[in-house]
Scaffold this motif. Structure first.
Motif, mmCIF file in Angstrom:
data_model
loop_
_atom_site.group_PDB
_atom_site.id
_atom_site.type_symbol
_atom_site.label_atom_id
_atom_site.label_comp_id
_atom_site.label_asym_id
_atom_site.label_seq_id
_atom_site.Cartn_x
_atom_site.Cartn_y
_atom_site.Cartn_z
ATOM 1 N N LEU A 1 -26.665 -20.392 -54.213
ATOM 2 C CA LEU A 1 -25.231 -21.102 -53.649
ATOM 3 C C LEU A 1 -25.160 -21.052 -52.160
ATOM 4 O O LEU A 1 -24.724 -21.988 -51.668
ATOM 5 N N ILE A 2 -25.618 -19.932 -51.653
ATOM 6 C CA ILE A 2 -25.245 -19.816 -50.379
ATOM 7 C C ILE A 2 -26.135 -20.557 -49.505
ATOM 8 O O ILE A 2 -25.730 -21.419 -48.400
ATOM 9 N N LYS A 3 -27.399 -20.705 -49.691
ATOM 10 C CA LYS A 3 -28.347 -21.624 -48.950
ATOM 11 C C LYS A 3 -27.821 -23.097 -49.184
ATOM 12 O O LYS A 3 -27.717 -23.792 -48.212
ATOM 13 N N ARG A 4 -27.578 -23.454 -50.266
ATOM 14 C CA ARG A 4 -26.790 -24.875 -50.317
ATOM 15 C C ARG A 4 -25.495 -25.137 -49.759
ATOM 16 O O ARG A 4 -25.342 -26.078 -49.272
ATOM 17 N N LEU B 1 -16.572 -23.698 -50.603
ATOM 18 C CA LEU B 1 -16.014 -24.730 -51.159
ATOM 19 C C LEU B 1 -14.476 -25.168 -50.375
ATOM 20 O O LEU B 1 -13.743 -25.814 -51.032
ATOM 21 N N SER B 2 -14.446 -24.354 -49.559
ATOM 22 C CA SER B 2 -12.865 -24.594 -48.952
ATOM 23 C C SER B 2 -12.821 -25.990 -48.321
ATOM 24 O O SER B 2 -11.861 -26.627 -48.308
ATOM 25 N N ALA B 3 -14.079 -26.474 -47.696
ATOM 26 C CA ALA B 3 -14.156 -27.827 -47.157
ATOM 27 C C ALA B 3 -13.940 -28.838 -48.365
ATOM 28 O O ALA B 3 -13.166 -29.742 -48.345
ATOM 29 N N CYS B 4 -14.504 -28.521 -49.424
ATOM 30 C CA CYS B 4 -14.311 -29.284 -50.610
ATOM 31 C C CYS B 4 -12.930 -29.315 -51.169
ATOM 32 O O CYS B 4 -12.448 -30.517 -51.603
ATOM 33 N N ALA B 5 -11.867 -28.236 -50.818
ATOM 34 C CA ALA B 5 -10.644 -28.492 -51.278
ATOM 35 C C ALA B 5 -9.909 -28.848 -50.437
ATOM 36 O O ALA B 5 -8.599 -28.507 -50.457
ATOM 37 N N SER B 6 -10.214 -29.306 -49.317
ATOM 38 C CA SER B 6 -9.325 -29.886 -48.144
ATOM 39 C C SER B 6 -8.487 -31.182 -48.647
ATOM 40 O O SER B 6 -8.982 -31.684 -49.451
ATOM 41 N N ILE C 1 -23.396 -31.049 -58.664
ATOM 42 C CA ILE C 1 -21.910 -31.115 -58.796
ATOM 43 C C ILE C 1 -21.439 -31.165 -57.426
ATOM 44 O O ILE C 1 -20.706 -31.988 -57.152
ATOM 45 N N GLN C 2 -21.746 -30.060 -56.905
ATOM 46 C CA GLN C 2 -21.050 -29.815 -55.389
ATOM 47 C C GLN C 2 -21.435 -30.915 -54.507
ATOM 48 O O GLN C 2 -20.529 -31.567 -53.901
ATOM 49 N N SER C 3 -22.664 -31.037 -54.178
ATOM 50 C CA SER C 3 -22.963 -32.024 -53.074
ATOM 51 C C SER C 3 -22.872 -33.355 -53.569
ATOM 52 O O SER C 3 -22.509 -34.132 -52.704
#
Length: 481
Positions: free
Chosen positions: A17-20, A35-40, A106-108
């Motif tokens: 997770l950290i590297k990604r 993922l705070s950026a994701c949740a903006s 999922i994240q990226s």
């Protein structure tokens, strides 16, 4: 895990997770929630589809001509069960073609879409790139699933969806009161997995106390078999058996205090006793050589080949390792061994909870469609299909009638029966993903089990991580109600 469901992806970087996150610019500073950026709030967002008319056959008011997009995590459960459920949706709404896709990223894949305000209608948020649930909830990025839970079930219009579910499923999706933000579709039994055939070959029974555990491991060692292995590259698998052991030894209030990030929660005598017990496995040479360098697939393969007797895991392991588990393996799962007769809870105390977390984004174009897809998946037929195909239970309380249960699934059902009300459900892995995986898991337990930290040092380090999280104002904090 997820989930807790955190299973079934490719080995390289699966849980890194950290590297990604760093590569994606998500981890900007120490302590910053993943993922705070994701949740903006992101861009202007997409236009909502007009809701349809609510009828007896369409209780959620799905627009029968609006598209629906469903993104699944392509993991240990595969995608057949979801594709089958999509076909039912398209049959019920013949004007609609569902846009279905499956990915391990999922994240990226979805972070940019959350930022732009055009996420899919239904997401299986699981795997190494799982988006941080606590952040998504805290930033109001998810739809409340209460309308789904209060809708008539797919099979019986006189019974609400919520009344067809296994205990604890609704509560798991709650973070800060009554709204239910996440629906955990699979029902996972966590514990110590082993071959009954291998245990029988040692003329041994599953150990109930730690002295018995060490004795069984010594027997195995003399026959050239390691007592334990685990996913060394992803050591947050260790809690699947360690956390319920802590709960057994000290009572569920110890786990609640840990979840609540209470000061000195990790310094409880039950934590110390269990850490020292696990460290003994390392000190006595009962861990399979090379385990710290193995990923989940490699460790499971070594275990399936009989190189190690026990492995901490979740019930997805039967499906994920089906291609390497011998036919006569006689897969079984047990609740963790305790310390001795002074433990607070009886033998059989186990961790079982919802896994495979599904979410409907707040900015989805067709949230009613996303919820309807879940309602279909919670029918008896879809639940049976899932269980038959992937060897795991679902959140639907039933769905096993007429199905020949596989050895692991049968053992899991028996373990739940033995546990009775002594089922624990630690919440760190969905409340604080980064803390659980990268800090407690990799930097704490992983280092201890590799012999690079003593139990006392690991406890001190982990308590420090928990204290940092408790003081971190950038993340939302949760507590057991």
């Amino acid at each position: 895990m997820g989930s807790t469901s955190n299973h079934g992806a490719e080995g390289v970087g699966r849980r890194d997770l950290i590297k990604r996150s760093a590569a994606l610019g998500v981890v900007a500073a120490p302590g910053m929630g993943l993922l705070s950026a994701c949740a903006s709030s992101g861009g202007g967002g997409q236009k909502k589809d007009k809701a349809g008319t609510k009828t007896a056959k369409n209780p959620l008011g799905v627009n029968d001509s609006a598209g629906m997009e469903f993104v699944l995590f392509d993991g240990g459960f595969g995608k057949d069960y979801a594709e089958d459920a999509v076909k039912i949706y398209e049959k019920d709404f013949p004007k609609v073609k569902v846009k279905f896709s499956a990915t391990q990223k999922i994240q990226s894949t979805l972070q940019p879409r959350f930022n732009q305000g055009n996420p899919p209608d239904l997401i299986d948020n699981s795997g190494a790139e799982q988006m941080d649930m606590g952040v998504l909830v805290g930033k109001n990025q998810l739809s409340d699933l209460t309308p789904l839970l209060d809708a008539p079930s797919y099979d019986d219009p006189n019974k609400k969806v919520r009344d067809t579910l296994r205990p604890g499923i609704v509560e798991m999706g709650q973070f800060d009161g009554n709204p239910v933000w996440i629906f955990y579709y699979a029902y996972t039994v966590y514990g110590v997995w082993y071959s009954q055939k291998a245990l029988d070959s040692l003329d041994a029974q599953y150990p109930k106390t730690w002295d018995e555990m060490l004795a069984v491991c010594e027997k195995a060692k003399k026959k050239g078999m390691a007592g334990w292995t685990y996913a060394g590259k992803y050591p947050y698998y260790i809690p699947f058996s360690l956390y319920p052991m802590i709960g057994k030894v000290g009572g569920r209030e110890v786990l609640d205090a840990i979840d609540n990030l209470e000061p000195n929660a990790w310094k409880h005598p039950a934590v110390k006793a269990c850490f020292e017990a696990y460290y003994e496995l390392y000190k006595k040479g009962y861990i399979l050589k090379g385990t710290p360098g193995l990923d989940h697939i490699q460790s499971q393969t070594a275990w399936a080949k009989g190189e190690a007797l026990f492995i901490p895991n979740g019930s997805w392991v039967e499906n994920e390792s089906a291609n390497v588990i011998p036919k006569d393996f006689d897969l079984a799962v047990s609740a963790p061994s305790g310390i001795d007769g002074s433990d607070k809870l009886p033998f059989g105390t186990i961790w079982a909870s919802g896994g495979e977390p599904f979410i409907v984004p707040a900015k989805a174009a067709n949230p009613e469609g996303g919820m309807e897809q879940l309602r279909i998946m919670l029918s008896e037929a879809s639940s049976k299909n899932f269980t038959a195909k992937v060897k795991s239970l679902t959140a639907y309380n039933g769905g096993t009638t007429g199905i020949t249960l596989t050895p692991g699934l049968n053992s899991g059902v028996a373990a739940l029966k033995l546990a009775g009300s002594n089922v624990v459900n630690p919440r760190l892995q969905d409340w604080y993903v980064q803390l659980q995986k990268e800090k407690i898991g990799v930097s704490g337990l992983g280092e201890m089990m590799a012999g690079r930290l003593t139990p006392a040092e690991a406890i001190k380090k982990i308590q420090g991580f928990a204290d940092e999280a408790a003081k971190d104002t950038s993340i939302k904090h949760y507590k057991h109600q």
